[in-house]
Design a protein around this motif. Structure first.
Motif, PDB file in Angstrom:
ATOM      1  N   SER A 117       0.851  -1.186   0.000  1.00 18.34           N
ATOM      2  CA  SER A 117       0.000   0.000   0.000  1.00 18.34           C
ATOM      3  C   SER A 117       0.887   1.237   0.000  1.00 18.34           C
ATOM      4  O   SER A 117       2.060   1.190   0.373  1.00 18.34           O
ATOM      5  CB  SER A 117      -0.919   0.015   1.218  1.00 18.34           C
ATOM      6  N   ILE A 118       0.287   2.371  -0.418  1.00 20.66           N
ATOM      7  CA  ILE A 118       0.990   3.648  -0.427  1.00 20.66           C
ATOM      8  C   ILE A 118       0.044   4.720   0.090  1.00 20.66           C
ATOM      9  O   ILE A 118      -1.150   4.706  -0.226  1.00 20.66           O
ATOM     10  CB  ILE A 118       1.502   3.998  -1.851  1.00 20.66           C
ATOM     11  N   SER A 119       0.572   5.596   0.916  1.00 18.35           N
ATOM     12  CA  SER A 119      -0.260   6.644   1.492  1.00 18.35           C
ATOM     13  C   SER A 119       0.616   7.861   1.753  1.00 18.35           C
ATOM     14  O   SER A 119       1.837   7.826   1.567  1.00 18.35           O
ATOM     15  CB  SER A 119      -0.893   6.162   2.804  1.00 18.35           C
ATOM     16  N   VAL A 120      -0.033   8.964   2.176  1.00 14.76           N
ATOM     17  CA  VAL A 120       0.686  10.187   2.486  1.00 14.76           C
ATOM     18  C   VAL A 120       0.288  10.645   3.883  1.00 14.76           C
ATOM     19  O   VAL A 120      -0.888  10.585   4.266  1.00 14.76           O
ATOM     20  CB  VAL A 120       0.400  11.279   1.428  1.00 14.76           C
ATOM     21  N   GLU A 121       1.287  11.040   4.672  1.00 12.33           N
ATOM     22  CA  GLU A 121       1.076  11.478   6.050  1.00 12.33           C
ATOM     23  C   GLU A 121       1.757  12.836   6.241  1.00 12.33           C
ATOM     24  O   GLU A 121       2.511  13.294   5.371  1.00 12.33           O
ATOM     25  CB  GLU A 121       1.684  10.464   7.021  1.00 12.33           C
ATOM     26  N   ASP A 122       1.466  13.438   7.430  1.00 11.40           N
ATOM     27  CA  ASP A 122       2.189  14.650   7.788  1.00 11.40           C
ATOM     28  C   ASP A 122       3.598  14.282   8.228  1.00 11.40           C
ATOM     29  O   ASP A 122       3.803  13.310   8.966  1.00 11.40           O
ATOM     30  CB  ASP A 122       1.477  15.390   8.917  1.00 11.40           C
ATOM     31  N   ALA A 123       4.575  15.055   7.765  1.00  9.13           N
ATOM     32  CA  ALA A 123       5.959  14.811   8.169  1.00  9.13           C
ATOM     33  C   ALA A 123       6.263  15.592   9.454  1.00  9.13           C
ATOM     34  O   ALA A 123       5.745  16.706   9.645  1.00  9.13           O
ATOM     35  CB  ALA A 123       6.918  15.234   7.066  1.00  9.13           C
ATOM     36  N   PRO A 124       7.051  15.029  10.349  1.00  6.90           N
ATOM     37  CA  PRO A 124       7.445  15.780  11.562  1.00  6.90           C
ATOM     38  C   PRO A 124       8.121  17.083  11.167  1.00  6.90           C
ATOM     39  O   PRO A 124       9.017  17.105  10.328  1.00  6.90           O
ATOM     40  CB  PRO A 124       8.415  14.826  12.261  1.00  6.90           C
ATOM     41  N   GLY A 125       7.685  18.177  11.746  1.00  3.32           N
ATOM     42  CA  GLY A 125       8.260  19.479  11.424  1.00  3.32           C
ATOM     43  C   GLY A 125       7.654  20.110  10.175  1.00  3.32           C
ATOM     44  O   GLY A 125       8.163  21.117   9.694  1.00  3.32           O
ATOM     45  N   GLY A 126       6.573  19.529   9.634  1.00  3.78           N
ATOM     46  CA  GLY A 126       5.923  20.076   8.448  1.00  3.78           C
ATOM     47  C   GLY A 126       6.341  19.365   7.182  1.00  3.78           C
ATOM     48  O   GLY A 126       7.388  18.738   7.116  1.00  3.78           O
ATOM     49  N   GLY A 127       5.515  19.474   6.170  1.00  2.01           N
ATOM     50  CA  GLY A 127       5.807  18.815   4.902  1.00  2.01           C
ATOM     51  C   GLY A 127       4.967  17.570   4.711  1.00  2.01           C
ATOM     52  O   GLY A 127       4.008  17.307   5.460  1.00  2.01           O
ATOM     53  N   ALA A 128       5.317  16.785   3.736  1.00  4.48           N
ATOM     54  CA  ALA A 128       4.599  15.563   3.402  1.00  4.48           C
ATOM     55  C   ALA A 128       5.527  14.367   3.551  1.00  4.48           C
ATOM     56  O   ALA A 128       6.716  14.443   3.258  1.00  4.48           O
ATOM     57  CB  ALA A 128       4.061  15.629   1.980  1.00  4.48           C
ATOM     58  N   CYS A 129       4.932  13.259   3.969  1.00  3.05           N
ATOM     59  CA  CYS A 129       5.683  11.995   4.120  1.00  3.05           C
ATOM     60  C   CYS A 129       4.927  10.921   3.366  1.00  3.05           C
ATOM     61  O   CYS A 129       3.830  10.535   3.780  1.00  3.05           O
ATOM     62  CB  CYS A 129       5.837  11.641   5.593  1.00  3.05           C
ATOM     63  N   PHE A 130       5.495  10.455   2.261  1.00  2.00           N
ATOM     64  CA  PHE A 130       4.891   9.378   1.489  1.00  2.00           C
ATOM     65  C   PHE A 130       5.433   8.057   2.028  1.00  2.00           C
ATOM     66  O   PHE A 130       6.643   7.865   2.137  1.00  2.00           O
ATOM     67  CB  PHE A 130       5.221   9.538   0.001  1.00  2.00           C
ATOM     68  N   VAL A 131       4.488   7.141   2.341  1.00  2.00           N
ATOM     69  CA  VAL A 131       4.833   5.873   3.007  1.00  2.00           C
ATOM     70  C   VAL A 131       4.431   4.726   2.093  1.00  2.00           C
ATOM     71  O   VAL A 131       3.278   4.655   1.648  1.00  2.00           O
ATOM     72  CB  VAL A 131       4.132   5.745   4.370  1.00  2.00           C
ATOM     73  N   VAL A 132       5.404   3.833   1.834  1.00  4.94           N
ATOM     74  CA  VAL A 132       5.160   2.617   1.057  1.00  4.94           C
ATOM     75  C   VAL A 132       5.369   1.424   1.975  1.00  4.94           C
ATOM     76  O   VAL A 132       6.430   1.302   2.607  1.00  4.94           O
ATOM     77  CB  VAL A 132       6.108   2.524  -0.152  1.00  4.94           C
ATOM     78  N   LEU A 133       4.359   0.552   2.079  1.00  2.00           N
ATOM     79  CA  LEU A 133       4.452  -0.661   2.875  1.00  2.00           C
ATOM     80  C   LEU A 133       4.436  -1.856   1.941  1.00  2.00           C
ATOM     81  O   LEU A 133       3.509  -2.017   1.131  1.00  2.00           O
ATOM     82  CB  LEU A 133       3.282  -0.741   3.870  1.00  2.00           C
ATOM     83  N   LEU A 134       5.492  -2.692   2.039  1.00  2.00           N
ATOM     84  CA  LEU A 134       5.601  -3.868   1.181  1.00  2.00           C
ATOM     85  C   LEU A 134       5.678  -5.121   2.039  1.00  2.00           C
ATOM     86  O   LEU A 134       6.468  -5.170   2.995  1.00  2.00           O
ATOM     87  CB  LEU A 134       6.849  -3.792   0.297  1.00  2.00           C
ATOM     88  N   PRO A 135       4.868  -6.155   1.749  1.00  2.00           N
ATOM     89  CA  PRO A 135       4.960  -7.404   2.507  1.00  2.00           C
ATOM     90  C   PRO A 135       6.163  -8.213   2.058  1.00  2.00           C
ATOM     91  O   PRO A 135       6.702  -8.012   0.971  1.00  2.00           O
ATOM     92  CB  PRO A 135       3.647  -8.099   2.156  1.00  2.00           C
TER      93      PRO A 135
END
Length: 1001
Positions: A961-979
């Motif tokens: 899956s892939i999603s976007v979260e808030d990054a610590p200190g501002g900005g964007a954090c794109f997260v990829v989870l692979l089994p």
């Protein structure tokens, strides 16, 4: 070279140790070594050589042995060319020779070379010759190029100009024989008509009966040992080298040198438009020249010159045979026309005689209805007789058998009488006929019947293409000629057609005449008859204003001087002119094109038929035939039929094919393009018979096709059938209308989606080739461009411009790849190649590849990952995901730090790409992975928005899956989870059902 000289033991040479050399020798050697020009110093009674680096190239494999060796020993093979100049130089006379041909044993074989050199004496203080100064320039490449260019030119000048194939072959071999130094031998084989074998056409430089020159080579065996590989050359289509001559044929000796040949080439001879070669040229390679790139290029160009020379000759020969065949066909056609015209005239005479007796009342009074029917028969019999007579005249002129029986004639009276016969037709058409035939003061020698045909054809042609105004017939004296001019106010002739109007069977396209009928030989016949009288014909015309035809014939008997009048026994049967045939046809044209309803015999509402035919008799006959059952509206051309159909839609159209203004073919096309008339049943009538004509008529869009002549019952049956089928189609169409609309909508939608995806795939593939070429060219430019002074672009900026261009091409390449991936995803052909990959190393490689762009955008980057992180993924696709995420961060958060983090999380791995940009609002975090989503208003809007969409599809295909979260200190954090991948590692295809619906649609 100085080190080499110093390393040699000169004490054993005639010069002695270097320490003992005289100062003059030391100085000369020093000057020699310091020069870039090839120089050889020959010193002492032993003629010892000392040379520089430039001369070392001349020595070839003889270096370094030649250093310190006697000049006579090293160049013994060239002594026939250099011996005499050498001796003269020793005697004190300087020698200078240009482009001297000699054979040097410098590479293990006697090599043909060319040199420009001089031999100058070196004297000591007493004036004695103690040595020779020998500068040299090798011109071998230049001289060989000139010689080979002459060979190609001579082939084009001799064989290329031949008009017969055998002659071209002989000239080609003769020319090749003059260049034996490059081509020791040549064998020319010509392919047999059945393509199974090639036969020896000729040879040069080859002794008769040589084992390597067989008379016949079977092409299916032309690749085996002992034969030339003709079949291989045919398959490849290019010059095929043969390097195993001795193994195939034993020792091959040919040409001007005694040494056996080592190599040869087989050149296929091809002609444009023919798949298989028409022959093969086998050429030998000189045993005294190296087979280098320039030699191979010469062979390739020679192949093209041979193809052109022999191909031109073969094409000309084929064209000549075709012309001879056409001449035979033309002669047969002329004989046929003559024979068939004579055969037609007998039954026509037997028809016209009784008909004219009946119409004249010689057999008693006729009922009015019968008289009308017989009048139609009489008119059309006269028209047929007119056509037969024209064909007979045409065939006689074509065969050169036309004979003019000239006699002194009052041309003014004859012209006035013939032209005035048309007056009734002009009055009925509401036009004026002006005949101005002035007395010519002396008779003109003409054939009266031929002159009548000239006048009749010109006046009837003018009447045919003039709808209003007047036609003026003038006969005047013009110097030594009588000039007949027929001038009209008709439609005129387009300028591009003026040169063609006198061609046999030519018709001006889309000419709006009174009828489309005619054979197209009337004006051609006028020209031929005028020439028979020693005269000429010309035309002037302005389109839309009218035309003027002028015929000139000379006064007196000058044109007939030396022409014996045919004896009565030799004179061909008379072909009398029936003036009434021309007049009756013209009267028939003047009926006018307006629509005319045919009388109805039975009252009551009935189906309506629209009839279109330019022949008034045909309109009247068919109209009366149909009037008993249907309402019939008859018109004279396609344009009137189209206008009538649009004003009031008929139930069926019955149309002739050949009509003026608009023919039947154009009419059908217009009807099928009109939404209100596209289903109107159409039956075409034509005099052109045969299955092909019928099929052609149906392909045009007609519902039925009827060939003239036809029976009345057949016509009525065809009309009834088409009306019945039209009614059935109408009922079926009404019942299925709604279902068909739904089906068409669904098909159109599916076709649109399919076309879109195919276009996307094709366009992406087609873009990749020029982009790849551009990228390679920029890379080569970056590698080799060295800025120099004096350039317009500053040297320090040029490399940077190249780098920027490389970045943009790389960006364009990724865009094309993204478009191609979208098409693959949509069509279900997007596949994964899963294997074990070190994710940490992969992330490091991606950052290294993007380092230039990261530096340019001012994004300091940090990689936070374990030393090694093996995982089962598709290397290329996961690299694509990381590239898209990092590029996205550079685009939307330039100037800020960027962090890439990899860590194991449970049974999977977590990949993060963090930036310090504006971030992504929570409401848009899901839609940002949709296709063509360009992000937020405060973010950069460049690109197509494909990167995140494709990244999501790749991650989903890996089961992650892939999603976007808030990054610590501002900005964007794109997260990829692979089994973690388990079991066997196999490629996986992304099925369209796995895709997000919003992405697909």
């Amino acid at each position: 070279m100085a080190a080499l000289i110093a390393s040699l033991d000169w004490s054993k040479s005639p010069l002695g140790p270097i320490e003992s050399w005289p100062q003059s020798l030391r100085t000369t050697v020093s000057l020699c070594l310091a020069s870039n020009f090839p120089i050889n110093i020959i010193w002492g009674e032993g003629h010892t050589q000392i040379y520089n680096a430039g001369y070392r190239v001349v020595c070839g494999a003889a270096h370094p042995r030649a250093m310190g060796e006697s000049y006579r020993v090293t160049w013994a093979s060239a002594w026939p060319a250099i011996g005499e100049p050498f001796e003269r130089a020793l005697a004190g006379e300087t020698s200078f020779l240009e482009n001297e041909r000699m054979f040097l044993e410098r590479n293990g074989y006697p090599e043909e070379t060319f040199f420009t050199y001089s031999l100058s004496p070196i004297r000591d203080g007493s004036g004695k010759v103690v040595g020779l100064f020998h500068p040299v320039t090798e011109t071998t490449a230049t001289m060989l190029a000139e010689r080979r260019t002459r060979a190609l030119r001579d082939i084009a000048d001799s064989a290329g100009q031949a008009l017969m194939f055998d002659e071209a072959c002989s000239l080609l071999l003769a020319t090749l024989g003059e260049y034996a130094f490059d081509l020791p031998f040549a064998l020319l084989y010509v392919t047999a008509p059945d393509g199974t074998q090639a036969r020896l056409q000729g040879q040069c430089g080859v002794p008769a009966g040589a084992p390597f020159a067989p008379d016949v080579i079977r092409l299916q065996d032309a690749g085996e040992e002992g034969t030339w590989p003709l079949a291989r050359a045919a398959r490849s289509g290019r010059a095929e080298p043969v390097t195993d001559l001795e193994a195939r044929f034993g020792l091959v000796v040919a040409g001007p040198y005694p040494e056996p040949l080592k190599s040869s080439f087989v050149l296929p001879v091809r002609v444009a438009g023919v798949d298989a070669p028409i022959g093969y040229l086998v050429i030998g390679v000189s045993q005294r020249l190296p087979l280098n790139d320039s030699y191979r290029t010469f062979v390739e160009v020679l192949s093209g010159a041979v193809n052109a020379a022999l191909g031109n000759a073969r094409a000309y020969e084929a064209e000549r045979r075709r012309a001879e065949a056409l001449l035979e066909i033309d002669q047969a056609k002329t004989a046929f026309f003559s024979n068939v015209s004579h055969e037609f005239r007998t039954p026509l005479t037997l028809m016209l005689g009784p008909l004219e007796d009946l119409l004249a009342g010689l057999r008693g009074a006729l009922p009015e209805e019968a008289r009308g029917e017989l009048a139609v028969v009489h008119r059309n019999a006269l028209r047929l007789l007119k056509l037969v007579n024209a064909l007979l005249d045409f065939s006689r002129i074509e065969a050169g058998r036309a004979q003019a029986h000239v006699e002194p004639t009052d041309l003014s009276v004859l012209t006035r009488d013939v032209a005035s016969a048309f007056r009734s037709a002009f009055e009925r058409a509401g036009m004026r006929l002006v005949v101005d035939a002035e007395p010519l003061e002396e008779p003109v020698f003409v054939d009266r019947e031929m002159w009548e045909k000239i006048v009749l054809n010109l006046v009837s042609n003018a009447f045919k293409f003039t709808h209003a105004g007047e036609i003026r017939v003038e006969l005047k004296r013009d110097g030594g000629f009588a000039r007949l001019t027929v001038r009209d106010t008709g439609i005129g002739i387009p300028e591009q057609e003026l040169e063609k109007v006198f061609q046999r069977f030519h018709r001006v396209k889309e000419a709006r005449g009174r009828t489309h009928e005619g054979s197209g030989i009337g004006l051609a016949l006028v020209q031929d008859l005028a020439k028979l009288h020693g005269g000429s014909v010309e035309v002037k015309s302005v389109e839309g204003q009218g035309s003027s035809f002028s015929v000139r014939v000379p006064f007196g008997k000058g044109a007939w001087a030396g022409v014996a009048a045919p004896k009565d026994a030799e004179r061909l049967p008379a072909n009398p002119v029936r003036i009434d045939a021309f007049v009756e046809e013209s009267l028939h044209w003047s009926a006018g094109p307006e629509a005319s309803p045919v009388p109805v015999t039975e009252p009551g509402p009935r189906q309506r038929i629209l009839l279109a035919d330019d022949n008034a008799d045909m309109r009247d006959y068919v109209g009366r035939l149909l009037a008993s059952r249907y309402d019939v509206t008859a018109v004279a051309n396609g344009a009137e039929a189209l206008r009538s159909a649009r004003e009031s839609r008929p139930d069926l159209l019955l149309s002739d094919v050949m009509m003026p203004v608009m023919d039947g073919v154009q009419l059908v096309r217009e009807l099928r393009a009109d939404e209100a008339l596209r289903t109107l049943p159409v039956i075409l009538l034509s005099a052109r018979a045969g299955e092909e004509e019928t099929a052609s008529g149906l392909e045009l869009g007609a519902d039925d096709y009827l060939t003239k002549p036809f029976a009345a019952k057949e016509l009525l049956a065809r009309v009834r059938t088409q009306l019945t089928m039209a009614a059935m189609r109408l009922r079926a169409a009404e019942q299925a209308a709604h279902a068909k609309q739904l089906e068409q909508h669904q098909q159109a939608l599916e076709s649109l989606l399919k076309t879109r995806d195919e276009f996307l795939s094709i366009a992406s593939h087609e873009l990749k080739t020029p982009i790849t070429s551009l990228l390679l060219q920029l890379q080569m430019a970056e590698r080799y461009v060295k800025p120099a002074e004096g350039r317009v672009v500053s040297p320090e900026r040029l490399p940077r411009a190249l780098k920027v261009s490389l970045v943009q091409v790389d960006r364009l390449t990724r865009l094309v790849e993204d478009l191609l991936d979208v098409a693959r995803i949509r069509t279900g052909t997007f596949a994964l190649d899963v294997r074990e990959v070190d994710l940490a190393q992969l992330a490091s490689d991606v950052l290294e590849r993007l380092s230039g762009q990261l530096t340019q955008t001012g994004c300091p980057t940090r990689l936070d990952a374990p030393h090694a992180l093996p995982w089962h993924v598709d290397l290329h696709r996961l690299e694509q995901v990381l590239t898209n995420l990092i590029t996205n961060a550079m685009r939307y958060a330039p100037g800020g730090p960027l962090v890439v983090r990899l860590q194991e999380q449970g049974d999977g791995v977590r990949i993060e790409v963090r930036d310090h940009g504006p971030g992504v609002p929570e409401a848009q975090r899901e839609s940002i992975f949709d296709r063509f989503d360009r992000g937020l208003a405060n973010r950069h809007t460049g690109g197509l928005g494909l990167g995140l969409f494709i990244s999501k599809q790749i991650v989903t295909a890996h089961g992650g899956s892939i999603s976007v979260e808030d990054a610590p200190g501002g900005g964007a954090c794109f997260v990829v989870l692979l089994p973690r991948s388990t079991g066997s590692v196999t490629p996986r295809a992304i099925h369209p059902r796995l895709l997000d619906n919003r992405g697909v649609n």
